[in-house]
Design a protein around this motif. Structure first.
Motif, PDB file in Angstrom:
ATOM      1  N   UNK A 257      48.896  37.002  31.791  1.00 41.01           N
ATOM      2  CA  UNK A 257      48.411  35.786  31.148  1.00 41.01           C
ATOM      3  C   UNK A 257      47.749  34.838  32.147  1.00 41.01           C
ATOM      4  N   UNK A 258      48.153  34.909  33.401  1.00 43.65           N
ATOM      5  CA  UNK A 258      47.628  33.995  34.419  1.00 43.65           C
ATOM      6  C   UNK A 258      46.291  34.438  35.011  1.00 43.65           C
ATOM      7  N   UNK A 259      45.832  35.642  34.667  1.00 40.63           N
ATOM      8  CA  UNK A 259      44.573  36.148  35.211  1.00 40.63           C
ATOM      9  C   UNK A 259      43.402  35.298  34.716  1.00 40.63           C
ATOM     10  N   UNK A 260      42.457  34.972  35.606  1.00 39.67           N
ATOM     11  CA  UNK A 260      41.272  34.244  35.134  1.00 39.67           C
ATOM     12  C   UNK A 260      40.551  35.053  34.051  1.00 39.67           C
ATOM     13  N   UNK A 261      40.111  34.364  33.013  1.00 32.29           N
ATOM     14  CA  UNK A 261      39.460  35.024  31.878  1.00 32.29           C
ATOM     15  C   UNK A 261      38.234  35.814  32.320  1.00 32.29           C
ATOM     16  N   UNK A 262      37.501  35.311  33.286  1.00 35.76           N
ATOM     17  CA  UNK A 262      36.307  36.024  33.762  1.00 35.76           C
ATOM     18  C   UNK A 262      36.671  37.408  34.290  1.00 35.76           C
ATOM     19  N   UNK A 263      37.815  37.508  34.969  1.00 37.21           N
ATOM     20  CA  UNK A 263      38.255  38.810  35.475  1.00 37.21           C
ATOM     21  C   UNK A 263      38.593  39.746  34.316  1.00 37.21           C
ATOM     22  N   UNK A 264      39.233  39.214  33.292  1.00 39.04           N
ATOM     23  CA  UNK A 264      39.555  40.028  32.120  1.00 39.04           C
ATOM     24  C   UNK A 264      38.285  40.536  31.450  1.00 39.04           C
ATOM     25  N   UNK A 265      37.265  39.691  31.377  1.00 41.20           N
ATOM     26  CA  UNK A 265      35.985  40.098  30.790  1.00 41.20           C
ATOM     27  C   UNK A 265      35.378  41.236  31.609  1.00 41.20           C
ATOM     28  N   UNK A 266      35.476  41.133  32.916  1.00 41.26           N
ATOM     29  CA  UNK A 266      34.942  42.205  33.779  1.00 41.26           C
ATOM     30  C   UNK A 266      35.664  43.533  33.535  1.00 41.26           C
ATOM     31  N   UNK A 267      36.975  43.475  33.371  1.00 41.28           N
ATOM     32  CA  UNK A 267      37.749  44.690  33.093  1.00 41.28           C
ATOM     33  C   UNK A 267      37.342  45.276  31.750  1.00 41.28           C
ATOM     34  N   UNK A 268      37.222  44.429  30.732  1.00 39.54           N
ATOM     35  CA  UNK A 268      36.790  44.889  29.408  1.00 39.54           C
ATOM     36  C   UNK A 268      35.450  45.606  29.494  1.00 39.54           C
ATOM     37  N   UNK A 269      34.501  44.976  30.181  1.00 40.59           N
ATOM     38  CA  UNK A 269      33.152  45.530  30.259  1.00 40.59           C
ATOM     39  C   UNK A 269      33.107  46.799  31.101  1.00 40.59           C
ATOM     40  N   UNK A 270      33.781  46.789  32.237  1.00 39.15           N
ATOM     41  CA  UNK A 270      33.728  47.933  33.153  1.00 39.15           C
ATOM     42  C   UNK A 270      34.347  49.182  32.551  1.00 39.15           C
ATOM     43  N   UNK A 271      35.374  48.993  31.754  1.00 39.76           N
ATOM     44  CA  UNK A 271      36.068  50.148  31.192  1.00 39.76           C
ATOM     45  C   UNK A 271      35.710  50.401  29.739  1.00 39.76           C
ATOM     46  N   UNK A 272      34.759  49.620  29.217  1.00 37.04           N
ATOM     47  CA  UNK A 272      34.292  49.805  27.848  1.00 37.04           C
ATOM     48  C   UNK A 272      35.446  49.806  26.848  1.00 37.04           C
ATOM     49  N   UNK A 273      36.300  48.775  26.970  1.00 41.40           N
ATOM     50  CA  UNK A 273      37.478  48.666  26.120  1.00 41.40           C
ATOM     51  C   UNK A 273      37.271  47.633  25.017  1.00 41.40           C
ATOM     52  N   UNK A 274      37.894  47.835  23.849  1.00 39.33           N
ATOM     53  CA  UNK A 274      37.801  46.838  22.781  1.00 39.33           C
ATOM     54  C   UNK A 274      38.765  45.674  22.989  1.00 39.33           C
ATOM     55  N   UNK A 275      39.728  45.853  23.865  1.00 39.69           N
ATOM     56  CA  UNK A 275      40.716  44.824  24.129  1.00 39.69           C
ATOM     57  C   UNK A 275      41.573  45.222  25.308  1.00 39.69           C
ATOM     58  N   UNK A 276      42.425  44.296  25.730  1.00 39.14           N
ATOM     59  CA  UNK A 276      43.315  44.535  26.860  1.00 39.14           C
ATOM     60  C   UNK A 276      44.754  44.225  26.475  1.00 39.14           C
ATOM     61  N   UNK A 277      45.657  44.993  27.012  1.00 40.39           N
ATOM     62  CA  UNK A 277      47.075  44.727  26.803  1.00 40.39           C
ATOM     63  C   UNK A 277      47.492  43.645  27.795  1.00 40.39           C
ATOM     64  N   UNK A 278      48.127  42.609  27.274  1.00 39.01           N
ATOM     65  CA  UNK A 278      48.641  41.523  28.105  1.00 39.01           C
ATOM     66  C   UNK A 278      50.119  41.805  28.341  1.00 39.01           C
ATOM     67  N   UNK A 279      50.516  41.803  29.625  1.00 43.34           N
ATOM     68  CA  UNK A 279      51.904  42.100  29.989  1.00 43.34           C
ATOM     69  C   UNK A 279      52.536  40.910  30.698  1.00 43.34           C
ATOM     70  N   UNK A 280      53.871  40.892  30.687  1.00 45.42           N
ATOM     71  CA  UNK A 280      54.581  39.854  31.427  1.00 45.42           C
ATOM     72  C   UNK A 280      54.712  40.276  32.887  1.00 45.42           C
ATOM     73  N   UNK A 281      55.410  39.496  33.675  1.00 44.49           N
ATOM     74  CA  UNK A 281      55.554  39.765  35.100  1.00 44.49           C
ATOM     75  C   UNK A 281      56.278  41.054  35.427  1.00 44.49           C
ATOM     76  N   UNK A 282      56.993  41.616  34.472  1.00 45.14           N
ATOM     77  CA  UNK A 282      57.720  42.868  34.692  1.00 45.14           C
ATOM     78  C   UNK A 282      56.996  44.076  34.114  1.00 45.14           C
TER      79      UNK A 282
END
Length: 148
Positions: free
Chosen positions: A15-40
């Protein structure tokens, strides 16, 4: 066949990841979404790519898609500026969809039942501690069920 046999690895974000980084992951891996995990590493929810678009697009484009024509294609890359300095947590809807999870020994029919009931096209596969070991996508599940 069990969930562990159908599961694939998928990038996760905190949840603490900058949104821009999440967008890069989505685009680079051609994903429709990302799983958000807790610290564990336990799955919390899914950040849909469409939710990122909602936060990034100017409201006038969402209210009337015809107004999006005023942005010329060469300037379209500035749309992601709307994400600003937000984090993944900021992009998540207030009413977060719960990510369904199963243990690795769940059957494919159990997974299908959970996916259908939750109306989420992804199911996390977790270990005994609830840590995600993989995911089953709707596409992957249907491929297995159809034998393709």
């Amino acid at each position: 066949m069990h969930a562990r046999d159908v599961a694939v690895s998928m990038s996760t974000v905190a949840e603490s990841l900058p949104a821009r980084e999440a967008v890069r992951v989505l685009a680079a891996q051609d994903l429709p979404g990302l799983v958000v995990v807790d610290g564990k590493g336990r799955p919390l929810t899914v950040l849909a790519g469409t939710q990122v678009l909602r936060m990034a697009l100017p409201s006038y484009c969402q209210d009337d898609p015809a107004l999006a024509r005023v942005i010329d294609e060469d300037a379209a890359d500035v749309v992601l500026d709307g994400v600003g300095d937000r984090t993944v947590a900021d992009l998540l809807p207030r009413k977060r969809p719960e990510l369904p999870a199963v243990r690795g020994n769940a059957t494919v029919l159990e997974v299908a039942s959970i996916m259908a009931r939750s109306n989420v096209p992804l199911v996390a596969v977790v270990d005994e501690a609830g840590v995600m070991t993989g995911v089953i996508t709707l596409d992957g599940l249907l491929d297995r069920m159809l034998g393709t």
